[in-house]
Scaffold this motif. Sequence first.
Motif, PDB file in Angstrom:
ATOM      1  N   ASN A   1      29.536  -2.853 -36.895  1.00 31.33           N
ATOM      2  CA  ASN A   1      29.256  -1.614 -37.347  1.00 31.33           C
ATOM      3  C   ASN A   1      28.322  -0.793 -36.831  1.00 31.33           C
ATOM      4  O   ASN A   1      28.131   0.225 -37.063  1.00 31.33           O
ATOM      5  N   ASN A   2      27.557  -1.625 -35.816  1.00 33.27           N
ATOM      6  CA  ASN A   2      26.290  -0.944 -35.327  1.00 33.27           C
ATOM      7  C   ASN A   2      26.357  -1.585 -33.713  1.00 33.27           C
ATOM      8  O   ASN A   2      25.651  -2.639 -33.874  1.00 33.27           O
TER       9      ASN A   2
ATOM     10  N   GLU B   1      25.966  -3.803 -45.414  1.00 34.61           N
ATOM     11  CA  GLU B   1      26.881  -4.913 -44.814  1.00 34.61           C
ATOM     12  C   GLU B   1      26.459  -5.047 -43.581  1.00 34.61           C
ATOM     13  O   GLU B   1      25.774  -4.440 -42.737  1.00 34.61           O
ATOM     14  N   LEU B   2      26.708  -6.274 -43.069  1.00 28.57           N
ATOM     15  CA  LEU B   2      26.517  -6.717 -41.849  1.00 28.57           C
ATOM     16  C   LEU B   2      27.676  -7.779 -41.139  1.00 28.57           C
ATOM     17  O   LEU B   2      27.940  -8.634 -41.574  1.00 28.57           O
ATOM     18  N   ASN B   3      28.817  -7.141 -40.489  1.00 31.24           N
ATOM     19  CA  ASN B   3      29.768  -7.948 -40.102  1.00 31.24           C
ATOM     20  C   ASN B   3      29.584  -8.302 -38.547  1.00 31.24           C
ATOM     21  O   ASN B   3      29.818  -7.368 -37.574  1.00 31.24           O
TER      22      ASN B   3
ATOM     23  N   LEU C   1      14.712   1.153 -38.450  1.00 35.54           N
ATOM     24  CA  LEU C   1      14.541   1.305 -39.909  1.00 35.54           C
ATOM     25  C   LEU C   1      15.480   0.988 -40.947  1.00 35.54           C
ATOM     26  O   LEU C   1      15.740   0.399 -41.687  1.00 35.54           O
ATOM     27  N   TYR C   2      16.734   1.440 -40.592  1.00 33.74           N
ATOM     28  CA  TYR C   2      18.176   1.210 -41.183  1.00 33.74           C
ATOM     29  C   TYR C   2      18.642  -0.185 -41.132  1.00 33.74           C
ATOM     30  O   TYR C   2      18.975  -0.847 -42.008  1.00 33.74           O
ATOM     31  N   ASN C   3      18.310  -0.603 -39.724  1.00 30.60           N
ATOM     32  CA  ASN C   3      18.870  -2.269 -39.823  1.00 30.60           C
ATOM     33  C   ASN C   3      17.938  -3.186 -40.598  1.00 30.60           C
ATOM     34  O   ASN C   3      18.385  -4.271 -40.873  1.00 30.60           O
ATOM     35  N   VAL C   4      16.668  -2.722 -40.705  1.00 28.15           N
ATOM     36  CA  VAL C   4      15.829  -3.714 -41.159  1.00 28.15           C
ATOM     37  C   VAL C   4      15.739  -3.332 -42.723  1.00 28.15           C
ATOM     38  O   VAL C   4      15.059  -4.065 -43.398  1.00 28.15           O
ATOM     39  N   GLY C   5      16.336  -2.305 -43.220  1.00 33.32           N
ATOM     40  CA  GLY C   5      16.602  -1.969 -44.450  1.00 33.32           C
ATOM     41  C   GLY C   5      15.477  -1.192 -45.000  1.00 33.32           C
ATOM     42  O   GLY C   5      15.362  -1.108 -46.366  1.00 33.32           O
ATOM     43  N   ILE C   6      14.221  -0.510 -44.243  1.00 29.41           N
ATOM     44  CA  ILE C   6      13.648   0.274 -44.836  1.00 29.41           C
ATOM     45  C   ILE C   6      14.162   1.460 -45.105  1.00 29.41           C
ATOM     46  O   ILE C   6      13.426   2.049 -46.449  1.00 29.41           O
TER      47      ILE C   6
END
Length: 186
Positions: A98-99, A180-182, A30-35
């Motif tokens: 970061n993930n 952010e997505l690195n 849910l965090y990765n997809v922005g919910i």
Amino acid sequence: MPDATKTKFSTSIIAITGLITAIGSVITILYNVGIIGNKDSAKNEKKEEPKKEVKVDKTKIPKDLKTKEVKVITNIKPETLKKVVKKYNLTGKWIDINNPNGRYQINHEASGTISFTEYSLVYGEWITTASGSGKITQSSISIPYTTYVGTNGKFTGKITSNGEKIEGKIKDFNAGITAELNLQKQ
């Protein structure tokens, strides 16, 4: 014969551990997809009016068009664009530094088209959680995407000089979240 109380207790502990792992995986997705995430920053962003588009020859851009009200689209010859676009070969597997639960497969075409598939670790399995395709202009990437739960967003980023890293941000349009997505090439 094993003690029934000890067996029930052990089974309960294993079930609770599995449940905690599952909840953590769902929260990560849910965090990765922005919910879920920091929604306050999206409220403070000002929405910009779309700029009027004007096509002109790159060598003849009038000075009065370089204002904030007009988006200048230059006519670039396709041969020139291909040389700039294929400066990097981004095709391959990428990770989000970061993930560690974020993996990406990127396909980069000679025309400058780029597509990706996002994979997330859920219940010990890698599943597809988002995909999209977009374009590269010089060292900038712009990719609209759709998640597996049906939300839409856009990834914008910059490619480093050696083409081994992409630093950028994702914006989920449905949730209004920016993160952010690195990415680093494997």
